[in-house]
Each structure stands twice: as structure tokens, then as C-alpha cells.
Design a protein around this motif. Sequence first.
Motif, short mmCIF file in Angstrom:
data_model
loop_
_atom_site.label_atom_id
_atom_site.label_comp_id
_atom_site.label_asym_id
_atom_site.label_seq_id
_atom_site.Cartn_x
_atom_site.Cartn_y
_atom_site.Cartn_z
N PRO A 36 -2.48 -2.11 16.64
CA PRO A 36 -3.61 -2.57 15.83
C PRO A 36 -4.70 -1.52 15.63
CG PRO A 36 -3.67 -3.57 18.02
CD PRO A 36 -2.35 -2.88 17.89
N THR A 37 -4.72 -0.49 16.46
CA THR A 37 -5.75 0.55 16.30
C THR A 37 -5.35 1.61 15.29
OG1 THR A 37 -4.85 1.83 18.16
CG2 THR A 37 -6.58 0.23 18.65
N GLU A 38 -4.10 1.60 14.82
CA GLU A 38 -3.68 2.54 13.78
C GLU A 38 -4.14 1.99 12.43
OE1 GLU A 38 -2.20 5.46 13.60
OE2 GLU A 38 -1.88 5.75 15.76
N THR A 39 -5.29 2.43 12.00
CA THR A 39 -5.88 1.87 10.79
C THR A 39 -5.02 2.12 9.55
OG1 THR A 39 -7.23 3.87 10.53
CG2 THR A 39 -8.23 2.01 11.67
N ARG A 40 -4.26 3.22 9.58
CA ARG A 40 -3.39 3.50 8.45
C ARG A 40 -2.37 2.38 8.24
NH1 ARG A 40 -3.45 6.68 3.96
NH2 ARG A 40 -1.38 7.47 3.42
N PHE A 41 -1.90 1.79 9.31
CA PHE A 41 -0.92 0.72 9.20
C PHE A 41 -1.54 -0.49 8.49
CE2 PHE A 41 1.64 2.11 13.20
CZ PHE A 41 2.02 3.26 12.53
N GLY A 42 -2.78 -0.84 8.87
CA GLY A 42 -3.44 -1.96 8.22
C GLY A 42 -3.69 -1.69 6.74
N TYR A 43 -4.03 -0.46 6.44
CA TYR A 43 -4.27 -0.06 5.06
C TYR A 43 -3.02 -0.24 4.19
CZ TYR A 43 -5.13 3.29 1.24
OH TYR A 43 -5.26 3.89 0.02
N VAL A 44 -1.89 0.27 4.68
CA VAL A 44 -0.65 0.18 3.91
C VAL A 44 -0.18 -1.27 3.80
CG1 VAL A 44 1.77 0.89 3.84
CG2 VAL A 44 0.01 2.54 4.48
N LEU A 45 -0.32 -2.04 4.88
CA LEU A 45 0.04 -3.45 4.81
C LEU A 45 -0.77 -4.17 3.74
CD1 LEU A 45 1.40 -6.07 5.81
CD2 LEU A 45 -0.36 -6.18 7.61
N ALA A 46 -2.04 -3.90 3.68
CA ALA A 46 -2.89 -4.55 2.69
C ALA A 46 -2.43 -4.22 1.28
CB ALA A 46 -4.35 -4.13 2.89
N ILE A 47 -2.06 -2.99 1.04
CA ILE A 47 -1.61 -2.59 -0.29
C ILE A 47 -0.31 -3.31 -0.64
CG2 ILE A 47 -0.71 -0.65 -1.63
CD1 ILE A 47 -2.75 1.10 -0.21
N ALA A 48 0.60 -3.40 0.35
CA ALA A 48 1.86 -4.09 0.09
C ALA A 48 1.63 -5.56 -0.24
CB ALA A 48 2.78 -3.96 1.31
N ILE A 49 0.72 -6.19 0.47
CA ILE A 49 0.41 -7.60 0.20
C ILE A 49 -0.24 -7.75 -1.18
CG2 ILE A 49 -1.05 -9.52 0.92
CD1 ILE A 49 -0.63 -8.60 3.82
N ALA A 50 -1.14 -6.83 -1.49
CA ALA A 50 -1.80 -6.89 -2.80
C ALA A 50 -0.80 -6.69 -3.94
CB ALA A 50 -2.89 -5.83 -2.88
N ASP A 51 0.16 -5.79 -3.72
CA ASP A 51 1.18 -5.58 -4.75
C ASP A 51 1.99 -6.85 -4.99
OD1 ASP A 51 0.39 -3.03 -5.16
OD2 ASP A 51 2.10 -2.07 -4.19
N GLY A 52 2.05 -7.72 -3.97
CA GLY A 52 2.74 -9.00 -4.14
C GLY A 52 1.88 -10.04 -4.80
N GLY A 53 0.61 -9.70 -5.11
CA GLY A 53 -0.26 -10.60 -5.86
C GLY A 53 -1.26 -11.38 -5.04
#
Length: 778
Positions: A709-726
Motif C-alpha cells: 500500500p505504500t507504493e503510490t505508483r501502484f495506486g496511481y496505475v490502478l486508478a487509471i485502469a479503473i477510470a479507463d473502465g468508466g
Amino acid sequence: MASRVRGSLVLGGAALAGLALFVFSWARTRSSDPSGAARGVEGGPAARTSGSATARAPDSDRSARRDRFVGSRACAGCHRPEADAYEKSHHADALVLPTPEKLKTKLDQASFSSALGGTTRFDARDGGVSVTSPDESGKTRDFPIVYAAGVLPLRQFVVATERGKLQSLGVVWDSRPAAEKGQRWFHVYGPRGIAHDDSLFFTKTAQNWNHVCADCHSTFVERRYDLAADRFDTRWAELSVGCEACHGPGAEHVRAAKALGTGGGWGEGKGLVVRLTPAEPWAPSATGSPTPRKPDGVEVEVCAPCHSRRQPLYEGFLAGDAFLDAFEPELLRPTSYHADGQVEGEVYEWASFLQSRMYASGVRCSDCHEPHSATPYAQGNALCARCHAPARFEQESHSHHAGAKAPLCIDCHMPPSVFMQIDERRDHSIRIPRPDHSVEFGTPNACNGCHSKQSSSWALEWVSKWYPAARRAHFVDALGRDRKGALDAPRALAALARDPAAPAIARSTALERLGRYPTERALATLRTALASPEPLVVYGAVLGADGVPLPRRSALLLPVVGHRVRAVRIAAGKSLAGIPLAELPPEARAAVERAFAEVEESFGVSASRPEAHVERSSFELARGKVDEAEAELQTALRLAPCLSEAYLNLADLARDRRDEAAAERAIRAALGCDPRNAFAHHALGLWQVRAGDARGAVKSLRKAVELAPTETRFGYVLAIAIADGGDLEAAIKVLETTLERRPNDPELLQALAGYLGRLGQVERAAETRRKLETLLRD
């Protein structure tokens, strides 16, 4: 070694599909006897190394340097008092043969059992000692014990495995008196021990004596590692830490003594590589403490190689070699140090002492420790009273404790940490207790070390009553704010980096962190620091510049790639790996190529470490040498067949070749080695994005966030993937949760502002942009 992740800024789904995960670590005489244990000749010449993968020190003829050693016995005739003190020191027994007179421990039929490690049994027969233990495959096996290391509070045993490899046994002897709960066997990793498939098991690379420990337990060590055969032929000039470990080779000194006697004509150095001179007497002052004197860097640098956490840059360092020429030091990083510089991990004394007011005032190691016995001159407060007037400091008015409750000076100013279960070591930053730092930044303080049932706010209340004057500024205000993710962290780091009164180790750490913030102020601060006369500050600035895009990084680092200090040159060389050499002027190109050669040499000294090959792969890839990069990863896997980082980098290379099937196989192999590896789940998620499996990608990316959870890059990429799903609202929630851990991450703030705007949440989007502007403001 610290791990770094290379990735590009992801601004949308199209970029996400091509995002690569790239994990790597930038990260310590006769031939071998029949048992496979490496040996050394004390005071004699050794054969030259041939066909070895190890690096060489600046003086290329290592045998010639070895011939200049004479051994500690040669010193005793003329230096009897020093020799007698040395014989009683822990240095003299840093590494010894396992003889009864040395061990004073009954090994025969002794045993220790743990839930994970099974049973370890010792035997003494045929004039030798051995241990029966599970090996890395879980099968019971006999190992010869070839050496014993350490004295108090524990003694560890060194076993020979195969191909000259020496390994540190995890079951050790508690050598403290029985009244102190000693005289027992225990495991350095706790009562449950370590399982045979754990990376910390005693036969694994992490416990290899040749590379990790030998430097500081013997004199003038050459690892002599042959990569092709995966074999060590380790040599040393003296088995333990002898006189020449600190004074340098003594042959010329002995020759001069025999030729000239005690008369003149010796020369200022008396034939020694390092001449350590007694400190000038301290001058008293009205404060009750001595008047500061000019710091002596020679003695501290002699002690530093073995009293610091560092990585070697060449083979076989000598006393007198500049510390930053021979080693890459550990800065004040998380897990090693708390935000205020207090010890957190096993880091020894050097970087702590550099933080202290004592060091800045000219105190050296031998002001407290008799240099030949290595013991303190006095016990308890009597040691401190040698410099600090008891009439002022050993009073209730100073400590605000009286009688039996009065602590020792070191209890407040050098709080202890315990390593290896029982080894208590004092923090040598010699600091004032600061519960205010605990309240604001969560750092420990000596007050709550004793009053453990009370809160740091309680401690702060009392300290504020006793000492109501303004609190002294401290570098935790910058490093702590950076760790908390404060928006003003870049400004605070820049201010610390520019403060000449701050400890160089803290300034260096601030500069390393400053490279994460792409502001003009940060770049200007790095540029100024790169011209500093203090090598440690320059070193931190080079590490900071590594986070700057290559064109601007090149402009910053080309002026220092030929720096007088090797650690700076090597760090700059690694950072400039991707520079187009053909576009450089001849002189600059030559300097960069020389730095590259030293980088390669530094990799060579750590060639037995699989992680070094992962790092070297990254270096070669940045230089455009794809085949060499892949070969280094295959070498890493030959040395450690289940090294996840190597598999993940192979996956990245396969993706670059558009071989997605090979990329998936490598990622699955990494997960097979370590199902809880967050980077592997992240890599799988990115592969699934490219494969068109959006649902599977989100699942894998979310798993990576859960595991790290402290790897902020992981949260960033997850958010983009979720956003790409709408689902913008879910993406925003991920970003906000990640920002709670790192509120000043520019990527997170930028993405959040964009998604809030797309949802029509204008005010929240504007507020987020203001935070980003505050962060990046000059």
C-alpha cells in the motif's frame, strides 16, 4: 540494497497499455582447503588472482600490496602495551579458529531446535568441529565449522559449504554470563528460527560470509570470486582485525625500525600508510563542556569502513583509502533510520556519529574508546565526565531525575537498540531527547523508552516545563515532512540541503529526496550542491539528480562525472548510462567512459550477489546493450533460480521485443517464486491490460496495492485502469486513499484533479490543482 522502479508518467489508458515495469536493485594466503573453506596467510605473500570476476582496487597489483603486510605479531616487540591491550580486544577475536581455548564453549553434542529451522547439532571429533543441520533443500547434512566470529554478547559460527563459500550459521551461542540469561544457544532470527527455503537461511546468499562479513572481521580481504565457476578463493593478510587493519601495511615501518632504531630519520609518517596521532587536550569552557576543536577526519575514516552500512566499490580496501573512494554509503533512508536520523535498522555507528554535535565539535572515536582495547576509557557517567563537568550535568537540575531513578547520561543521549536478539547497541548520534519530534513525526524518544506506558505528548509536556526555551532546529523538520508527504516538503528539503550548519549526512539525504520533485528550486539546489567541497553532499546531489529527466540530468552531472571521489563518479556514471556518447565532446565522452569502467568494476566486486546482476542488467540496457542486459538477468537466475526481480525484468525485455507470450511466462515464474510479490502482481496487471483483459487487470493491480500500500505508483496505475473502465468515482476513491499515504505525490494530484474535473466537481478539482501548484511552486 534499495530497489528502484523505472516507469514513465501515465496520463491515460493508451499510455497504461504500454507501461513497462522495470524493477532493479542499485544496491559489502593459500588456495582453498579440501573442505572448501577459504583461508588466508598471516603475514605472507599470496598467489595472484587469475580468471576472477572481482574488481580491483586503484592500485592494480594486489599481490604487491599484500606483500607489505607483516601481521600483528611483528608489532608486539616494540609496542608491548598496545599489543597487550589489543590481545584483550574484540578486534583480536573478530574471527578465530574454532579451538577449545578460543571458544570456551562445549560444542560436542550440543543442540538447538526451532519450529522452522529443525534441529542443529554440534559435534567435535578428529580434532575438528562440525554441525549437522537441514540444508537449503531441507535434507540433513554435515557442515564443517571453520571459524568462530565475535565475542560478546554472542559468538557466531562460520561453516564451509562448497566452492570456497563460507556461510554464517543462524544458531549462535549467547556468551553472556548465566546471571545475565546467557550461556545458551539461540537463533538470531528468534525462537522459531528460519525455514530452509527462506532467503535468510544460513546457506543462502544473504548469509554469505565471503561477501557480507569478511571485510570487517579480517584484515585486507580479497573475496576472489570466480563468476563462471560460482566459486570463492578468499584471501586475507591476517585472520582477524589486526594492527594493520587500522594503521595500514607495516612492512616499511618494520624495515625502518630495524634500520633506524628509535632515532630520527623516520619521516613524518614513520613508514605507515596511516599515522593516527593522539588528540589535543580539550580546553575547558564556561558551558561545562569543552571548547570545540577542528574535526579530525583521518581517524573517523579509518573506523568508518567497518562501522557503517555500505557497499564496496573495489576489492581489498586498505586503511588510508578514502571512505567514499572505497564504499557507497547508506544515507538516512527509511527502514535504516528514522526521520530524525535515529537508528532503525542494523546500520552501525558511522552515519549516526556524523549527525552528532560531538562530531561537529571535533570529537573522534578515541576520545571515548581506548584505541587498542577498543573499550571505553571509563564506565557509566565517568566516561562523559572526562569532558563534561559533573557539577553541571550530573545533577537533578539537568536530568530532572534523582536517586535510584536518575538515568545514566547514555540512557537519555544514546538510547539503545537490540539486534540479533540480544546485541544491545547505543545510538552514536548522541542526541537530546525530543518528544516533540515523536508527536509530529512518530520518531522514538528516550523519555518514552523508559516511560513506555506514557504517551509522547505526556513526555513533551514534562520536557516543555523543564526546558521552556525555544526548541533547537533539527533536520527532521525536512526529512520528516518529506516522509509524511507534506506539500512544503520540497522547500524544506532545499533549505536543509543549503544549510552549511546541518550535518553533511542529513544534507546528502535531503538532496537524494529532492530529486523526486521536478521544481526549478530543486534543480537549482542540486546544481549548487554538485559544486560543494563536501564529497558526501555531492554524492547525495548525484543521487537526487538521477530522478531528473535525462537531458537536464546530463547537464547537471557531466561536470562531476570526473569528480575526485570514486563514489560520486560511479553514481554519476550509473545515472548517465543512457546518455548518447556520440553527441558528447571528446573530453566529456572520455570522462563518461572512464566512469562507466568504474561502474563495471564496482559490479564486479559484488558479482556473487544475484541482485548485482539485476542492477548491471539495467545499466547495460540503459546503454543500449540489450543482449548483455538479458545475459546479466540469466546470470542472476543461475545464482538465484527464484529471483523475482530478474524474471520481471526479463518480462520487460520480452515486452520491448513484442513477445507477449514470453513476457507472461516470466511474470508467472516470478509469481511462482513469490505469490505475494506486489511488483509481480502489478506486472501481471499491466500485461493483462495489453492482452485486453480489463477485468483481470484491475484484479491484479488491486492485489498489488493490497500487498504494497505504500507504493503510490501502484495506486496511481490502478486508478487509471479503473477510470479507463468508466468508473471515475471508484478511481477517485483509489487516488484519495493513496494520497492519504503520500499527500504530495505530483502524479496522484494531477490525475485526481483531472478526474474531478471530468465529473464536474469544479471546486474540488481547483483545490487539488492549488495543492499541485503549491508543491511545484518555485
